[in-house]
Motif scaffolding. Structure first.
Motif, PDB file in Angstrom:
ATOM      1  N   PRO A  41       0.937  -1.241  -0.102  1.00  0.00           N
ATOM      2  CA  PRO A  41       0.066   0.160   0.158  1.00  0.00           C
ATOM      3  C   PRO A  41       0.844   1.355   0.126  1.00  0.00           C
ATOM      4  CG  PRO A  41      -1.081  -1.821   1.762  1.00  0.00           C
ATOM      5  CD  PRO A  41       0.543  -2.212   1.110  1.00  0.00           C
ATOM      6  N   ASP A  42       1.906   1.059   0.683  1.00  0.00           N
ATOM      7  CA  ASP A  42       2.799   2.408   0.657  1.00  0.00           C
ATOM      8  C   ASP A  42       3.407   2.704  -0.422  1.00  0.00           C
ATOM      9  OD1 ASP A  42       4.640   0.207   0.887  1.00  0.00           O
ATOM     10  OD2 ASP A  42       5.826   1.415   2.173  1.00  0.00           O
ATOM     11  N   LEU A  43       3.796   1.701  -1.473  1.00  0.00           N
ATOM     12  CA  LEU A  43       4.440   1.866  -2.818  1.00  0.00           C
ATOM     13  C   LEU A  43       3.143   2.662  -3.725  1.00  0.00           C
ATOM     14  CD1 LEU A  43       6.575   1.942  -4.572  1.00  0.00           C
ATOM     15  CD2 LEU A  43       6.240  -0.569  -5.121  1.00  0.00           C
ATOM     16  N   VAL A  44       2.189   2.116  -3.402  1.00  0.00           N
ATOM     17  CA  VAL A  44       0.869   2.590  -4.380  1.00  0.00           C
ATOM     18  C   VAL A  44       0.657   3.982  -4.023  1.00  0.00           C
ATOM     19  CG1 VAL A  44      -1.610   2.298  -4.855  1.00  0.00           C
ATOM     20  CG2 VAL A  44      -0.156   0.266  -4.588  1.00  0.00           C
ATOM     21  N   ASP A  45       0.757   4.345  -2.666  1.00  0.00           N
ATOM     22  CA  ASP A  45       0.304   5.603  -2.426  1.00  0.00           C
ATOM     23  C   ASP A  45       1.632   6.425  -2.680  1.00  0.00           C
ATOM     24  OD1 ASP A  45      -0.988   7.471  -0.702  1.00  0.00           O
ATOM     25  OD2 ASP A  45       1.117   7.663   0.519  1.00  0.00           O
ATOM     26  N   GLN A  46       2.768   6.105  -2.839  1.00  0.00           N
ATOM     27  CA  GLN A  46       3.778   6.885  -3.341  1.00  0.00           C
ATOM     28  C   GLN A  46       3.479   7.174  -5.034  1.00  0.00           C
ATOM     29  OE1 GLN A  46       7.893   5.564  -2.153  1.00  0.00           O
ATOM     30  NE2 GLN A  46       7.062   4.467  -0.693  1.00  0.00           N
ATOM     31  N   VAL A  47       3.241   6.358  -5.545  1.00  0.00           N
ATOM     32  CA  VAL A  47       3.207   6.204  -6.919  1.00  0.00           C
ATOM     33  C   VAL A  47       1.732   7.320  -7.180  1.00  0.00           C
ATOM     34  CG1 VAL A  47       2.371   5.141  -9.178  1.00  0.00           C
ATOM     35  CG2 VAL A  47       4.130   3.983  -7.551  1.00  0.00           C
ATOM     36  N   TYR A  48       0.975   7.049  -6.563  1.00  0.00           N
ATOM     37  CA  TYR A  48      -0.381   7.987  -6.465  1.00  0.00           C
ATOM     38  C   TYR A  48      -0.261   9.338  -6.277  1.00  0.00           C
ATOM     39  CZ  TYR A  48      -4.991  10.015  -5.214  1.00  0.00           C
ATOM     40  OH  TYR A  48      -5.943  10.831  -5.117  1.00  0.00           O
ATOM     41  N   ARG A  49       0.940   9.616  -5.219  1.00  0.00           N
ATOM     42  CA  ARG A  49       1.146  11.027  -4.770  1.00  0.00           C
ATOM     43  C   ARG A  49       2.103  11.523  -5.927  1.00  0.00           C
ATOM     44  NH1 ARG A  49      -0.320  12.756  -0.117  1.00  0.00           N
ATOM     45  NH2 ARG A  49      -1.426  11.191   1.437  1.00  0.00           N
ATOM     46  N   ALA A  50       2.959  10.720  -6.437  1.00  0.00           N
ATOM     47  CA  ALA A  50       3.962  11.039  -7.505  1.00  0.00           C
ATOM     48  C   ALA A  50       3.273  11.876  -8.793  1.00  0.00           C
ATOM     49  CB  ALA A  50       4.986  10.128  -7.872  1.00  0.00           C
ATOM     50  N   LEU A  51       2.120  10.763  -9.279  1.00  0.00           N
ATOM     51  CA  LEU A  51       1.440  11.138 -10.319  1.00  0.00           C
ATOM     52  C   LEU A  51       0.368  12.406 -10.119  1.00  0.00           C
ATOM     53  CD1 LEU A  51       0.505   7.644 -11.605  1.00  0.00           C
ATOM     54  CD2 LEU A  51       1.928   9.212 -12.649  1.00  0.00           C
ATOM     55  N   LEU A  52      -0.242  12.551  -8.954  1.00  0.00           N
ATOM     56  CA  LEU A  52      -1.063  13.475  -8.637  1.00  0.00           C
ATOM     57  C   LEU A  52      -0.317  14.978  -8.785  1.00  0.00           C
ATOM     58  CD1 LEU A  52      -3.622  14.608  -7.624  1.00  0.00           C
ATOM     59  CD2 LEU A  52      -3.291  14.073  -5.362  1.00  0.00           C
ATOM     60  N   GLY A  53       0.934  14.693  -8.075  1.00  0.00           N
ATOM     61  CA  GLY A  53       1.710  15.893  -7.901  1.00  0.00           C
ATOM     62  C   GLY A  53       2.431  16.431  -9.408  1.00  0.00           C
ATOM     63  N   ALA A  54       2.716  15.412 -10.335  1.00  0.00           N
ATOM     64  CA  ALA A  54       2.923  15.907 -11.731  1.00  0.00           C
ATOM     65  C   ALA A  54       1.558  16.503 -12.331  1.00  0.00           C
ATOM     66  CB  ALA A  54       3.309  14.495 -12.428  1.00  0.00           C
ATOM     67  N   ARG A 112       9.583   5.574 -15.499  1.00  0.00           N
ATOM     68  CA  ARG A 112      10.270   6.741 -14.873  1.00  0.00           C
ATOM     69  C   ARG A 112      10.093   6.698 -13.476  1.00  0.00           C
ATOM     70  NH1 ARG A 112       6.094  10.790 -18.261  1.00  0.00           N
ATOM     71  NH2 ARG A 112       7.072  12.306 -16.851  1.00  0.00           N
ATOM     72  N   LEU A 113       9.467   5.867 -12.848  1.00  0.00           N
ATOM     73  CA  LEU A 113       9.453   6.013 -11.330  1.00  0.00           C
ATOM     74  C   LEU A 113      10.083   4.878 -10.664  1.00  0.00           C
ATOM     75  CD1 LEU A 113       5.801   6.723 -10.654  1.00  0.00           C
ATOM     76  CD2 LEU A 113       7.856   8.440 -10.559  1.00  0.00           C
ATOM     77  N   SER A 114      10.797   3.985 -11.819  1.00  0.00           N
ATOM     78  CA  SER A 114      11.859   2.826 -11.440  1.00  0.00           C
ATOM     79  C   SER A 114      10.882   1.748 -10.398  1.00  0.00           C
ATOM     80  CB  SER A 114      12.880   3.217 -10.584  1.00  0.00           C
ATOM     81  OG  SER A 114      13.471   3.985 -11.792  1.00  0.00           O
ATOM     82  N   VAL A 115       9.639   1.685 -10.715  1.00  0.00           N
ATOM     83  CA  VAL A 115       8.950   0.504 -10.158  1.00  0.00           C
ATOM     84  C   VAL A 115       8.257  -0.560 -10.888  1.00  0.00           C
ATOM     85  CG1 VAL A 115       8.151   2.239  -8.000  1.00  0.00           C
ATOM     86  CG2 VAL A 115       6.869   2.007 -10.209  1.00  0.00           C
ATOM     87  N   SER A 116       7.488  -1.497 -10.605  1.00  0.00           N
ATOM     88  CA  SER A 116       7.052  -2.490 -11.475  1.00  0.00           C
ATOM     89  C   SER A 116       5.569  -1.982 -11.749  1.00  0.00           C
ATOM     90  CB  SER A 116       6.564  -3.719 -10.338  1.00  0.00           C
ATOM     91  OG  SER A 116       5.744  -3.416  -9.447  1.00  0.00           O
ATOM     92  N   ARG A 117       4.854  -2.549 -12.607  1.00  0.00           N
ATOM     93  CA  ARG A 117       3.784  -2.286 -13.191  1.00  0.00           C
ATOM     94  C   ARG A 117       2.241  -2.283 -12.213  1.00  0.00           C
ATOM     95  NH1 ARG A 117       2.564  -4.870 -18.946  1.00  0.00           N
ATOM     96  NH2 ARG A 117       0.680  -3.989 -18.479  1.00  0.00           N
ATOM     97  N   GLN A 118       2.569  -3.086 -11.328  1.00  0.00           N
ATOM     98  CA  GLN A 118       1.377  -3.524 -10.473  1.00  0.00           C
ATOM     99  C   GLN A 118       1.043  -2.043  -9.455  1.00  0.00           C
ATOM    100  OE1 GLN A 118      -0.619  -5.869 -10.577  1.00  0.00           O
ATOM    101  NE2 GLN A 118      -2.039  -5.070  -9.014  1.00  0.00           N
ATOM    102  N   PRO A 119       2.192  -1.531  -8.849  1.00  0.00           N
ATOM    103  CA  PRO A 119       1.610  -0.266  -7.986  1.00  0.00           C
ATOM    104  C   PRO A 119       1.207   0.814  -8.916  1.00  0.00           C
ATOM    105  CG  PRO A 119       3.995  -0.660  -8.057  1.00  0.00           C
ATOM    106  CD  PRO A 119       3.233  -2.040  -8.547  1.00  0.00           C
TER     107      PRO A 119
END
Length: 234
Positions: free
Chosen positions: A12-25, A45-52
């Motif tokens: 969940p924390d990784l999903v939240d980080q991706v969410y916030r990064a995209l929302l910020g952009a 671009r975020l160096s994460v897997s596709r799932q989050p």
């Protein structure tokens, strides 16, 4: 019989980080209205897997920040003036209430919040400007002594960040914004309930008007670059 729970596929924390990064952009305009977003590109671009990324995009879609797109990916939702005007109406009511309650307590807003905002206004980092603005208003919500105000305002601020990102591109808005904030803080500290309420209401009204004007300018520019089809009259 124990309840059946579905296993969590992404932290969940990784999903939240991706969410916030995209929302910020999206809020800052780095991801512009109408721009296509794909899982693969964001994951790279975020160096994460596709799932989050998939989970974050689902949340953004649910919250109205992205829309389904033909083909692959999603599109950044348009910033609509009428919808934002309604959000500003709700925010205005909450801000006035918070200012009244805070003024009754003669609460002193930390001067460092004002200083932080002015520094951000002199820079070019729109995200920093937005963060400083949100921090100032959250301080008033907390000072009100009514936690329901902040809780009610929080979901609306996610959309307000987009509007602020558009407005803060204009240089004049950056300085006047913090002049208004400082006046509101002074009225609250002085215990002047009516003045704090009036300044808060006027502040939100000006922000809403500035957004409408900014969006009208953007739409006019966009229309001017649309190529004329053959057969269309000039």
């Amino acid at each position: 019989m124990p309840a059946q729970l579905v296993s969590i596929e992404a932290a969940p924390d990784l999903v939240d980080q991706v969410y916030r990064a995209l929302l910020g952009a999206i809020s800052s305009g780095a991801l512009a209205p109408g721009e296509r977003i794909t899982q693969e590109d964001i994951a790279s671009r975020l160096s994460v897997s596709r799932q989050p990324v998939l989970q974050a995009l689902r949340l953004l879609k649910k919250d109205g920040f992205v829309l389904d797109a033909p083909g692959r990916g999603v599109l950044v939702a348009p910033l609509e003036a009428e919808a934002m005007r309604k959000v500003y109406q709700v925010r205005g009511a909450l801000d006035v209430l918070a200012a009244r309650l805070a003024a009754q307590q003669r609460f002193r807003i930390d001067p460092k919040l004002i200083e932080r905002g002015r520094r951000a206004a002199r820079g070019r980092n729109v995200e920093a400007m937005i963060d400083a603005d949100v921090a100032f208003h959250q301080a008033i919500y907390e000072a009100s002594g009514n936690p329901l105000i902040g809780q009610s305002a929080d979901p609306h601020w996610r959309h307000l960040r987009r509007a602020m990102g558009a407005v803060l591109q204009a240089e004049p808005q950056r300085e006047s914004l913090w002049d208004e904030h400082e006046a509101i803080a002074a009225a609250i500290a002085a215990g002047n309930v009516e003045r704090a309420s009036r300044l808060s209401e006027e502040h939100v009204s000006r922000a809403s008007e500035a957004l409408s004007e900014r969006l009208a300018q953007q739409l006019a520019r966009a229309a001017s670059v649309i190529p004329t089809k053959k057969g269309d009259k000039a």
